[in-house]
Scaffold this active site. Structure first.
Site, PDB file in Angstrom:
ATOM      1  N   GLY A   1     -32.514 -36.319 -60.211  1.00  0.00           N
ATOM      2  CA  GLY A   1     -32.977 -36.319 -59.066  1.00  0.00           C
ATOM      3  C   GLY A   1     -32.992 -34.944 -58.359  1.00  0.00           C
ATOM      4  O   GLY A   1     -32.774 -34.715 -57.153  1.00  0.00           O
TER       5      GLY A   1
ATOM      6  N   GLY B   1     -35.347 -33.135 -54.977  1.00  0.00           N
ATOM      7  CA  GLY B   1     -35.183 -33.870 -53.735  1.00  0.00           C
ATOM      8  C   GLY B   1     -34.440 -32.640 -52.823  1.00  0.00           C
ATOM      9  O   GLY B   1     -34.194 -31.460 -53.179  1.00  0.00           O
ATOM     10  N   GLN B   2     -33.950 -33.476 -51.496  1.00  0.00           N
ATOM     11  CA  GLN B   2     -33.443 -32.340 -50.328  1.00  0.00           C
ATOM     12  C   GLN B   2     -32.291 -31.535 -51.016  1.00  0.00           C
ATOM     13  O   GLN B   2     -32.367 -30.569 -50.977  1.00  0.00           O
ATOM     14  CB  GLN B   2     -33.098 -33.102 -49.352  1.00  0.00           C
ATOM     15  CG  GLN B   2     -32.944 -32.231 -48.067  1.00  0.00           C
ATOM     16  CD  GLN B   2     -32.265 -33.069 -46.845  1.00  0.00           C
ATOM     17  OE1 GLN B   2     -31.695 -34.259 -47.043  1.00  0.00           O
ATOM     18  NE2 GLN B   2     -32.319 -32.424 -45.521  1.00  0.00           N
TER      19      GLN B   2
ATOM     20  N   ASP C   1     -36.058 -35.172 -62.881  1.00  0.00           N
ATOM     21  CA  ASP C   1     -36.488 -35.831 -61.740  1.00  0.00           C
ATOM     22  C   ASP C   1     -37.425 -36.645 -62.354  1.00  0.00           C
ATOM     23  O   ASP C   1     -38.079 -36.364 -63.266  1.00  0.00           O
ATOM     24  CB  ASP C   1     -37.219 -35.085 -60.595  1.00  0.00           C
ATOM     25  CG  ASP C   1     -36.909 -35.736 -59.368  1.00  0.00           C
ATOM     26  OD1 ASP C   1     -36.227 -35.392 -58.310  1.00  0.00           O
ATOM     27  OD2 ASP C   1     -37.993 -36.659 -59.099  1.00  0.00           O
ATOM     28  N   ILE C   2     -37.725 -37.758 -61.661  1.00  0.00           N
ATOM     29  CA  ILE C   2     -39.065 -38.723 -61.932  1.00  0.00           C
ATOM     30  C   ILE C   2     -40.277 -37.920 -61.878  1.00  0.00           C
ATOM     31  O   ILE C   2     -41.257 -38.493 -62.189  1.00  0.00           O
ATOM     32  CB  ILE C   2     -39.109 -40.015 -61.350  1.00  0.00           C
ATOM     33  CG1 ILE C   2     -39.776 -41.035 -61.997  1.00  0.00           C
ATOM     34  CG2 ILE C   2     -39.143 -39.925 -59.824  1.00  0.00           C
ATOM     35  CD1 ILE C   2     -39.518 -42.455 -61.841  1.00  0.00           C
TER      36      ILE C   2
ATOM     37  N   TYR D   1     -28.634 -49.846 -48.902  1.00  0.00           N
ATOM     38  CA  TYR D   1     -28.299 -48.296 -49.314  1.00  0.00           C
ATOM     39  C   TYR D   1     -26.606 -48.442 -49.325  1.00  0.00           C
ATOM     40  O   TYR D   1     -25.896 -47.922 -50.297  1.00  0.00           O
ATOM     41  CB  TYR D   1     -28.784 -47.340 -48.160  1.00  0.00           C
ATOM     42  CG  TYR D   1     -28.436 -46.164 -48.631  1.00  0.00           C
ATOM     43  CD1 TYR D   1     -28.924 -45.126 -49.801  1.00  0.00           C
ATOM     44  CD2 TYR D   1     -27.583 -45.256 -47.772  1.00  0.00           C
ATOM     45  CE1 TYR D   1     -28.599 -44.005 -49.836  1.00  0.00           C
ATOM     46  CE2 TYR D   1     -27.376 -43.980 -47.750  1.00  0.00           C
ATOM     47  CZ  TYR D   1     -27.551 -43.154 -49.167  1.00  0.00           C
ATOM     48  OH  TYR D   1     -27.451 -41.836 -49.139  1.00  0.00           O
TER      49      TYR D   1
ATOM     50  N   LYS E   1     -24.111 -47.772 -52.412  1.00  0.00           N
ATOM     51  CA  LYS E   1     -23.169 -46.558 -52.504  1.00  0.00           C
ATOM     52  C   LYS E   1     -21.804 -47.034 -52.401  1.00  0.00           C
ATOM     53  O   LYS E   1     -21.201 -46.332 -53.247  1.00  0.00           O
ATOM     54  CB  LYS E   1     -23.415 -45.646 -51.163  1.00  0.00           C
ATOM     55  CG  LYS E   1     -24.824 -44.731 -51.257  1.00  0.00           C
ATOM     56  CD  LYS E   1     -24.425 -43.823 -52.112  1.00  0.00           C
ATOM     57  CE  LYS E   1     -25.795 -43.079 -52.301  1.00  0.00           C
ATOM     58  NZ  LYS E   1     -25.975 -41.873 -53.481  1.00  0.00           N
TER      59      LYS E   1
HETATM   60  P1  NAD Z   1     -34.180 -37.092 -51.695  1.00  0.00           P
HETATM   61  O1  NAD Z   1     -34.775 -38.502 -51.574  1.00  0.00           O
HETATM   62  O2  NAD Z   1     -34.561 -35.868 -50.991  1.00  0.00           O
HETATM   63  O3  NAD Z   1     -34.365 -36.895 -53.466  1.00  0.00           O
HETATM   64  C1  NAD Z   1     -33.956 -38.056 -54.220  1.00  0.00           C
HETATM   65  C2  NAD Z   1     -35.004 -37.498 -55.658  1.00  0.00           C
HETATM   66  O4  NAD Z   1     -34.532 -38.478 -56.580  1.00  0.00           O
HETATM   67  C3  NAD Z   1     -35.984 -37.174 -55.314  1.00  0.00           C
HETATM   68  O5  NAD Z   1     -36.558 -35.896 -55.675  1.00  0.00           O
HETATM   69  C4  NAD Z   1     -36.991 -38.386 -55.973  1.00  0.00           C
HETATM   70  O6  NAD Z   1     -38.001 -37.840 -56.827  1.00  0.00           O
HETATM   71  C5  NAD Z   1     -35.719 -38.556 -57.179  1.00  0.00           C
HETATM   72  N1  NAD Z   1     -35.751 -39.959 -57.868  1.00  0.00           N
HETATM   73  C6  NAD Z   1     -36.456 -41.363 -57.057  1.00  0.00           C
HETATM   74  N2  NAD Z   1     -36.051 -42.050 -58.077  1.00  0.00           N
HETATM   75  C7  NAD Z   1     -36.043 -41.677 -59.376  1.00  0.00           C
HETATM   76  C8  NAD Z   1     -35.723 -42.129 -60.413  1.00  0.00           C
HETATM   77  N3  NAD Z   1     -36.020 -43.511 -60.945  1.00  0.00           N
HETATM   78  N4  NAD Z   1     -35.465 -41.302 -61.606  1.00  0.00           N
HETATM   79  C9  NAD Z   1     -35.124 -40.121 -61.251  1.00  0.00           C
HETATM   80  N5  NAD Z   1     -35.410 -39.533 -59.974  1.00  0.00           N
HETATM   81  C10 NAD Z   1     -35.708 -40.362 -59.126  1.00  0.00           C
HETATM   82  O7  NAD Z   1     -32.686 -37.597 -51.724  1.00  0.00           O
HETATM   83  P2  NAD Z   1     -31.746 -35.990 -51.474  1.00  0.00           P
HETATM   84  O8  NAD Z   1     -31.394 -36.128 -49.931  1.00  0.00           O
HETATM   85  O9  NAD Z   1     -31.667 -35.202 -52.335  1.00  0.00           O
HETATM   86  O10 NAD Z   1     -30.178 -37.098 -51.784  1.00  0.00           O
HETATM   87  C11 NAD Z   1     -29.468 -36.880 -53.071  1.00  0.00           C
HETATM   88  C12 NAD Z   1     -28.359 -37.760 -53.245  1.00  0.00           C
HETATM   89  O11 NAD Z   1     -27.234 -37.530 -52.227  1.00  0.00           O
HETATM   90  C13 NAD Z   1     -28.572 -39.344 -53.157  1.00  0.00           C
HETATM   91  O12 NAD Z   1     -27.834 -39.947 -54.055  1.00  0.00           O
HETATM   92  C14 NAD Z   1     -28.353 -39.675 -51.670  1.00  0.00           C
HETATM   93  O13 NAD Z   1     -27.937 -40.859 -51.457  1.00  0.00           O
HETATM   94  C15 NAD Z   1     -27.314 -38.599 -51.290  1.00  0.00           C
HETATM   95  N6  NAD Z   1     -26.964 -38.477 -49.965  1.00  0.00           N
HETATM   96  C16 NAD Z   1     -27.930 -37.705 -49.189  1.00  0.00           C
HETATM   97  C17 NAD Z   1     -27.786 -37.400 -47.864  1.00  0.00           C
HETATM   98  C18 NAD Z   1     -28.888 -36.575 -47.102  1.00  0.00           C
HETATM   99  O14 NAD Z   1     -28.552 -36.529 -46.040  1.00  0.00           O
HETATM  100  N7  NAD Z   1     -29.525 -36.073 -47.789  1.00  0.00           N
HETATM  101  C19 NAD Z   1     -26.594 -37.870 -47.283  1.00  0.00           C
HETATM  102  C20 NAD Z   1     -25.741 -38.546 -47.989  1.00  0.00           C
HETATM  103  C21 NAD Z   1     -25.851 -39.013 -49.344  1.00  0.00           C
END
Ligand code: NAD
Length: 319
Positions: A10, A13-14, A36-37, A142, A146
């Site tokens: 992943g 992502g952010q 990533d996907i 969610y 988690k």
């Molecule tokens: P995001 O949604 O920005 O990124 C997630 C990434 O996962 C994306 O790039 C997406 O393309 C990829 N993805 C989705 N399905 C997939 C699959 N089947 N195989 C491979 N990749 C796949 O999320 P983020 O904010 O970067 O969060 C990353 C982690 O941190 C997550 O587990 C999220 O639950 C956790 N988290 C984030 C926050 C936040 O505020 N950003 C807070 C708490 C926890």
């Protein structure tokens, strides 16, 4: 710091889009395998990238073996608001994806990191100074994912000796990459709206307190926990971490100290408001402080200054 070969799922992502460059600066470009996907990654060019769907257990295992990784950072997930609209897909990605990543960690004897979330708490959880160990009855798909994920990390540590580590992240605020469908995304949107339009309509109601953290603190916390002395870790599911407990009007007020004309109207979205209402106002992070020295550097004022100057610089560049 020892050298590592790290697989990040992943990665686009952010969090991943800031964590991968930070890891590459420390461990070397070729030792951090982004995946990533997504077909066309932003992180391509600086180091290895694999297109990898985490629900494909065989592909995940093969990738871990191909690069002989010793660390897996499992970020791939559907976030809170998106998971509520696609609960079955969320279960598939968030649970089966995690299980596949844990299996790869077990087989390849990897250190394992998974970000958990404030979403693991629910309406029955104490909202103020939420303890590390407390009632956890989440009301969202969610949160259920988690929480189950935290329990799986505990299980893999106890049963198989996998070196699992995790953080219960609050809402993460960043100017670099757009947020991916979480409940706390409003905070990021508010900063961008302030610079670009001077006004914002918040989908979260006034007086709703939620934990937040600035991305540089989140990245630092991941690396610090990854490198922490194993013998000091008392929590193998995930540690509470936060930097501030804030409401939308507190962020608006902090922005107005730089942009006095900024206005916010409130039009709560029932679905996302319900999620926010089921989460803590503020978590107790004393276990993270005691076990591995967690200490965020950014409070609301410092974060606001940095967010606004970075967004303004980007807007200037694009015009
Ligand atoms: P995001 O949604 O920005 O990124 C997630 C990434 O996962 C994306 O790039 C997406 O393309 C990829 N993805 C989705 N399905 C997939 C699959 N089947 N195989 C491979 N990749 C796949 O999320 P983020 O904010 O970067 O969060 C990353 C982690 O941190 C997550 O587990 C999220 O639950 C956790 N988290 C984030 C926050 C936040 O505020 N950003 C807070 C708490 C926890």
């Amino acid at each position: 710091m020892r050298m590592r070969t790290i697989l990040v799922t992943g990665s686009e992502g952010q969090i991943g889009s800031e964590l991968v460059p930070a890891l590459r600066r420390i461990y070397g470009d070729s030792n951090v395998i982004a995946s990533d996907i997504k077909v066309s990654p932003n992180s391509a060019g600086q180091g290895p990238y694999e297109r990898l769907d985490v629900t494909d257990g065989r592909a995940l295992m093969e990738t871990a073996k191909k690069y002989r990784v010793d660390t897996i950072i499992h970020l791939a997930a559907l976030l809170s608001a998106t998971a509520e609209t696609k609960p079955l897909a969320a279960w598939q990605i968030n649970m089966n994806g995690l299980l596949n990543a844990l299996e790869a960690a077990r087989e390849c004897k990897c250190r394992f990191f998974m970000p958990s979330s404030i979403g693991v708490f629910g309406p029955a959880t104490p909202k103020k100074n939420t303890p590390q160990v407390t009632v956890q009855r989440p009301a969202t798909m969610y949160g259920i994912n988690k929480l189950s994920g935290e329990l799986l990390c505990d299980y893999y540590h106890r049963k198989y000796g996998v070196d699992t580590r995790g953080l219960r992240f609050p809402g993460l605020i960043s100017h670099a990459a757009p947020p991916g469908g979480g409940t706390t995304d409003y905070a990021v949107e508010m900063y961008f709206a302030a610079v670009e339009r001077g006004s914002y309509t918040s989908y979260i109601a006034e007086g709703t307190y939620l934990d937040m953290m600035y991305m540089p603190d989140a990245i630092r916390a991941v690396i610090q926990l990854l490198e922490a002395d194993e013998s000091r870790l008392t929590c193998r599911n995930a540690y509470n971490v936060t930097a501030m407990s804030v409401s939308p009007e507190m962020i608006a007020e902090a922005i107005r100290r730089h942009i006095p004309t900024f206005t916010v109207t409130y039009c709560p979205d029932p679905a996302r408001q319900a999620i926010a209402d089921s989460w803590p106002d503020g978590m107790d992070c004393s276990a993270a402080q005691a076990d591995w020295g967690f200490r965020p550097e950014y409070d609301l004022e410092k974060m606001t200054e940095d967010m606004l100057s970075n967004i303004a610089a980007r807007v200037r560049q694009s015009t």
